[in-house]
Write a protein that holds these residues in place. Structure first.
Motif, PDB file in Angstrom:
ATOM      1  N   ALA A  83       0.940  12.097 -16.284  1.00  0.00           N
ATOM      2  CA  ALA A  83       2.087  11.180 -16.304  1.00  0.00           C
ATOM      3  C   ALA A  83       1.822   9.948 -15.441  1.00  0.00           C
ATOM      4  CB  ALA A  83       3.336  11.910 -15.815  1.00  0.00           C
ATOM      5  N   THR A  84       1.171  10.149 -14.305  1.00  0.00           N
ATOM      6  CA  THR A  84       0.867   9.024 -13.413  1.00  0.00           C
ATOM      7  C   THR A  84      -0.091   8.050 -14.088  1.00  0.00           C
ATOM      8  OG1 THR A  84       1.181  10.462 -11.489  1.00  0.00           O
ATOM      9  CG2 THR A  84      -0.011   8.394 -11.140  1.00  0.00           C
ATOM     10  N   SER A  85      -1.125   8.579 -14.730  1.00  0.00           N
ATOM     11  CA  SER A  85      -2.100   7.717 -15.404  1.00  0.00           C
ATOM     12  C   SER A  85      -1.453   6.949 -16.560  1.00  0.00           C
ATOM     13  CB  SER A  85      -3.267   8.563 -15.927  1.00  0.00           C
ATOM     14  OG  SER A  85      -3.974   9.157 -14.841  1.00  0.00           O
ATOM     15  N   GLU A  86      -0.548   7.602 -17.290  1.00  0.00           N
ATOM     16  CA  GLU A  86       0.137   6.928 -18.387  1.00  0.00           C
ATOM     17  C   GLU A  86       1.036   5.807 -17.875  1.00  0.00           C
ATOM     18  OE1 GLU A  86       2.125  10.100 -20.359  1.00  0.00           O
ATOM     19  OE2 GLU A  86       0.314  10.828 -21.395  1.00  0.00           O
ATOM     20  N   ILE A 143       0.819  -1.212   0.000  1.00  0.00           N
ATOM     21  CA  ILE A 143       0.000   0.000   0.000  1.00  0.00           C
ATOM     22  C   ILE A 143       0.851   1.259   0.000  1.00  0.00           C
ATOM     23  CG2 ILE A 143      -0.230   0.161   2.534  1.00  0.00           C
ATOM     24  CD1 ILE A 143      -3.179   1.031   2.020  1.00  0.00           C
ATOM     25  N   GLY A 144       0.395   2.246  -0.751  1.00  0.00           N
ATOM     26  CA  GLY A 144       0.969   3.588  -0.725  1.00  0.00           C
ATOM     27  C   GLY A 144      -0.171   4.583  -0.588  1.00  0.00           C
ATOM     28  N   LEU A 177      -1.753  -1.292  -4.038  1.00  0.00           N
ATOM     29  CA  LEU A 177      -2.833  -0.319  -3.962  1.00  0.00           C
ATOM     30  C   LEU A 177      -2.242   1.048  -3.680  1.00  0.00           C
ATOM     31  CD1 LEU A 177      -5.772   0.656  -3.692  1.00  0.00           C
ATOM     32  CD2 LEU A 177      -5.717  -0.102  -1.289  1.00  0.00           C
ATOM     33  N   GLN A 178      -2.388   1.977  -4.637  1.00  0.00           N
ATOM     34  CA  GLN A 178      -1.919   3.345  -4.455  1.00  0.00           C
ATOM     35  C   GLN A 178      -3.119   4.276  -4.350  1.00  0.00           C
ATOM     36  OE1 GLN A 178       1.354   4.944  -4.211  1.00  0.00           O
ATOM     37  NE2 GLN A 178      -0.139   6.473  -3.516  1.00  0.00           N
ATOM     38  N   ILE A 179      -3.246   4.898  -3.183  1.00  0.00           N
ATOM     39  CA  ILE A 179      -4.298   5.883  -2.943  1.00  0.00           C
ATOM     40  C   ILE A 179      -3.653   7.260  -3.060  1.00  0.00           C
ATOM     41  CG2 ILE A 179      -5.968   6.768  -1.264  1.00  0.00           C
ATOM     42  CD1 ILE A 179      -6.027   3.918  -0.048  1.00  0.00           C
ATOM     43  N   ALA A 180      -4.168   8.094  -3.949  1.00  0.00           N
ATOM     44  CA  ALA A 180      -3.535   9.388  -4.207  1.00  0.00           C
ATOM     45  C   ALA A 180      -4.588  10.439  -4.549  1.00  0.00           C
ATOM     46  CB  ALA A 180      -2.508   9.273  -5.333  1.00  0.00           C
ATOM     47  N   PRO A 181      -5.228  11.022  -3.528  1.00  0.00           N
ATOM     48  CA  PRO A 181      -6.194  12.086  -3.798  1.00  0.00           C
ATOM     49  C   PRO A 181      -5.541  13.243  -4.539  1.00  0.00           C
ATOM     50  CG  PRO A 181      -6.356  11.345  -1.514  1.00  0.00           C
ATOM     51  CD  PRO A 181      -5.130  10.705  -2.095  1.00  0.00           C
ATOM     52  N   THR A 182      -6.234  13.792  -5.529  1.00  0.00           N
ATOM     53  CA  THR A 182      -5.690  14.886  -6.311  1.00  0.00           C
ATOM     54  C   THR A 182      -5.725  16.187  -5.516  1.00  0.00           C
ATOM     55  OG1 THR A 182      -7.866  15.235  -7.286  1.00  0.00           O
ATOM     56  CG2 THR A 182      -6.320  13.855  -8.505  1.00  0.00           C
ATOM     57  N   VAL A 194      -4.806  -7.547 -11.683  1.00  0.00           N
ATOM     58  CA  VAL A 194      -4.278  -6.246 -12.087  1.00  0.00           C
ATOM     59  C   VAL A 194      -3.153  -5.890 -11.120  1.00  0.00           C
ATOM     60  CG1 VAL A 194      -4.790  -3.796 -12.413  1.00  0.00           C
ATOM     61  CG2 VAL A 194      -6.509  -5.518 -13.007  1.00  0.00           C
ATOM     62  N   PRO A 195      -1.940  -5.619 -11.608  1.00  0.00           N
ATOM     63  CA  PRO A 195      -0.814  -5.361 -10.696  1.00  0.00           C
ATOM     64  C   PRO A 195      -1.039  -4.163  -9.764  1.00  0.00           C
ATOM     65  CG  PRO A 195      -0.020  -5.753 -12.926  1.00  0.00           C
ATOM     66  CD  PRO A 195      -1.508  -5.649 -13.018  1.00  0.00           C
ATOM     67  N   ILE A 196      -1.527  -3.037 -10.319  1.00  0.00           N
ATOM     68  CA  ILE A 196      -1.657  -1.810  -9.533  1.00  0.00           C
ATOM     69  C   ILE A 196      -3.103  -1.336  -9.551  1.00  0.00           C
ATOM     70  CG2 ILE A 196      -0.894   0.576  -9.229  1.00  0.00           C
ATOM     71  CD1 ILE A 196       1.622  -0.108 -10.819  1.00  0.00           C
ATOM     72  N   HIS A 197      -3.652  -1.135  -8.367  1.00  0.00           N
ATOM     73  CA  HIS A 197      -4.957  -0.490  -8.219  1.00  0.00           C
ATOM     74  C   HIS A 197      -4.694   0.952  -7.795  1.00  0.00           C
ATOM     75  CE1 HIS A 197      -7.571  -4.113  -8.467  1.00  0.00           C
ATOM     76  NE2 HIS A 197      -6.449  -4.711  -8.071  1.00  0.00           N
ATOM     77  N   TYR A 198      -5.235   1.893  -8.549  1.00  0.00           N
ATOM     78  CA  TYR A 198      -4.958   3.321  -8.327  1.00  0.00           C
ATOM     79  C   TYR A 198      -6.274   4.055  -8.140  1.00  0.00           C
ATOM     80  CZ  TYR A 198      -3.306   8.073  -9.459  1.00  0.00           C
ATOM     81  OH  TYR A 198      -3.019   9.411  -9.433  1.00  0.00           O
ATOM     82  N   VAL A 199      -6.409   4.723  -6.990  1.00  0.00           N
ATOM     83  CA  VAL A 199      -7.639   5.470  -6.721  1.00  0.00           C
ATOM     84  C   VAL A 199      -7.268   6.878  -6.269  1.00  0.00           C
ATOM     85  CG1 VAL A 199      -9.027   3.454  -6.155  1.00  0.00           C
ATOM     86  CG2 VAL A 199      -7.737   4.571  -4.355  1.00  0.00           C
ATOM     87  N   THR A 200      -8.107   7.835  -6.631  1.00  0.00           N
ATOM     88  CA  THR A 200      -7.858   9.230  -6.271  1.00  0.00           C
ATOM     89  C   THR A 200      -8.879   9.739  -5.253  1.00  0.00           C
ATOM     90  OG1 THR A 200      -9.164   9.978  -8.170  1.00  0.00           O
ATOM     91  CG2 THR A 200      -6.786   9.732  -8.487  1.00  0.00           C
ATOM     92  N   THR A 201      -9.574   8.834  -4.600  1.00  0.00           N
ATOM     93  CA  THR A 201     -10.541   9.192  -3.565  1.00  0.00           C
ATOM     94  C   THR A 201      -9.827   9.364  -2.233  1.00  0.00           C
ATOM     95  OG1 THR A 201     -12.250   7.904  -4.685  1.00  0.00           O
ATOM     96  CG2 THR A 201     -12.639   8.453  -2.373  1.00  0.00           C
TER      97      THR A 201
END
Length: 471
Positions: free
Chosen positions: A316-319, A262-263, A297-302, A334-341
């Motif tokens: 760049a992150t999405s690419e 987790i990040g 799992l990377q959680i990264a609110p914008t 799926v290797p990486i789950h990315y959420v911006t919530t």
């Protein structure tokens, strides 16, 4: 007992429903306000075409909140401009991203002056004034120019760079003169303190007395490290609760027997999120047996979506995410789950507890409380492993983490491998030592230590007739 006056860019009024997710500063200052009647002054977060020069007052228990609106030009120049396009990248050693504008700098000084004019009307003779973070560096100088002689402390939550780096910023010498008007300046680490003291001596001509004290223009300023902590007991309690939130249940169900990495970060170039994804990619390439057996799992609110550099970072992150998942993903995995919530602390605490690895690899960070929260959330009988950037302030305290250089993707990948394979006895021993560190220096220690030093201040402050900063 003196009143505590806190000044910060944003003011966090408690959510009456209790459902809000309080920010780190709000959680930290809750401890400080336990022992004082308080006033919290700062920006309301609102933009108004004709803001009042007087703050709007809101009372909540023993704390009074004084809220200032900003004009659109103030927000653009003070907040989006100088604070977040000049100061922030400079202090995180990203000189190529630092954009200086004389108009933005003038707006930064103007807002600090307007805050000082409004706050100065509310100050009582025995108030302790505690100013927070890089948005408000000139505030003490502006208050001194109004004749305020109270003890004024400042805490800098982000890194303070080396003098050679800070000195590249136009206006830096003026800001150093301004910071020397504080009685006590707190920073996250001893390295930050040394950087700031050297800059004050070299650029302002101050003299250094002992390790912590500098004197400039007859005023003595103490610069000292106060590593900020967390509410360890409170976070442990959250982590121990049964996982009832939908997100946590779905995560557990999707993992099956996989290990979770987790990040958790605000989306910011200082956090190194694309670089972290690429390090995880390197781990999977070098350890093909782990494909399908581990999930990141990377959680990264914008945040700061109006600042161009953050728009580019999001793209760049999405690419990077799409490339890695497209090249390494498999049916059913799926290797990486990315959420911006942005999730509540209770949800994050549950997620930290089930994660085998906490991946905290900022390119530069003042402290990074996620590292401490991850440690606090662990099951003592089966704790996870913290992989931590050596450029985070937390690395100075959490030396039993796997310390890495976030610029070296191979090194981070090897640390992920070592964390996944580390035996339980070693994990428990490392965790115990890190737990002791965060318990000894928790948020209560941080607030009490800073305020005690500010209360005990016996410097050489005197009434000064000064020209305000920038004039």
């Amino acid at each position: 007992m003196p009143r505590l006056v806190v000044v910060s860019n944003r003011v966090a009024i408690p959510d009456p429903t209790g459902k809000g997710s309080a920010g780190g500063l709000a959680v930290a200052l809750k401890e400080a306000f336990q022992a004082y009647q308080g006033l919290w002054f700062g920006w309301s977060g609102r933009v108004s075409s004709h803001p009042s020069p007087e703050p709007k007052m809101v009372d909540k228990g023993n704390v009074h909140y004084a809220l200032m609106d900003l004009a659109p030009i103030d927000r653009q120049e003070y907040y989006n401009g100088f604070a977040n396009r000049a100061l922030w990248p400079n202090m995180h050693y990203r000189l190529g991203l630092s954009e200086f504008s004389r108009a933005d700098y003038a707006g930064y000084l103007r807002v600090n002056r307007s805050f000082a004019n409004a706050l100065g009307q509310m100050i009582r003779p025995d108030d302790l004034i505690w100013v927070h973070d890089y948005h408000l560096i000139p505030l003490a100088a502006e208050l001194r120019a109004l004749g305020v002689t109270n003890r004024i402390g400042y805490f800098h939550h982000i890194p303070w760079p080396a003098p050679e780096v800070f000195g590249t910023l136009p206006g830096s010498r003026e800001l150093l003169r301004a910071i020397a008007d504080y009685d006590l300046v707190g920073v996250q680490t001893d390295l930050d303190a040394d950087n700031l003291r050297r800059a004050i001596v070299q650029e302002v001509g101050a003299t250094q007395q002992g390790v912590e004290l500098t004197t400039a223009n007859g005023h003595q300023t103490r610069v000292k490290g106060f590593p900020i902590g967390i509410d360890v007991k409170g976070f442990q309690q959250l982590a121990r609760r049964p996982p009832t939130h939908r997100i946590v249940k779905q995560t557990l169900a999707s993992l099956v027997s996989r290990n979770l990495i987790i990040g958790v970060d605000r989306l910011d170039y200082s956090k190194g999120i694309p670089e972290r994804m690429e390090a995880f990619e390197r781990f999977l390439v070098a350890n093909p047996d782990q494909r399908g057996h581990v999930t990141f799992l990377q959680i990264a609110p914008t945040s700061r979506s109006e600042v161009p550099e953050y728009v580019s970072l999001s793209r760049a992150t999405s690419e990077t995410l799409g490339r890695i998942n497209g090249s390494l993903g498999e049916p059913g995995w799926v290797p990486i789950h990315y959420v911006t919530t942005a999730y509540p602390r209770s949800v994050l605490a549950n997620l930290y507890r089930i994660a085998r690895v906490g991946l905290v690899t900022p390119m530069r960070d003042g402290m990074n409380l996620v590292a401490k929260e991850y440690v606090a959330a662990q099951d003592p009988e089966d704790p996870g492993v913290l992989v931590l950037s050596k450029f985070a302030g937390a690395a100075q305290q959490l030396t039993d983490a796997l310390i890495v250089n976030p610029n070296d993707k191979f090194e981070v990948a090897e640390a992920i491998r070592d964390a996944i394979h580390m035996d339980r006895d070693e994990r428990k021993e490392r965790w115990r030592r890190m737990m002791k560190a965060i318990q000894d220096y928790d948020v209560s220690w941080w607030a009490a230590s800073f305020l005690k030093d500010l209360s005990d201040y016996r410097g050489m402050s005197k009434v000064r007739s000064r020209i305000p900063v920038g004039q």
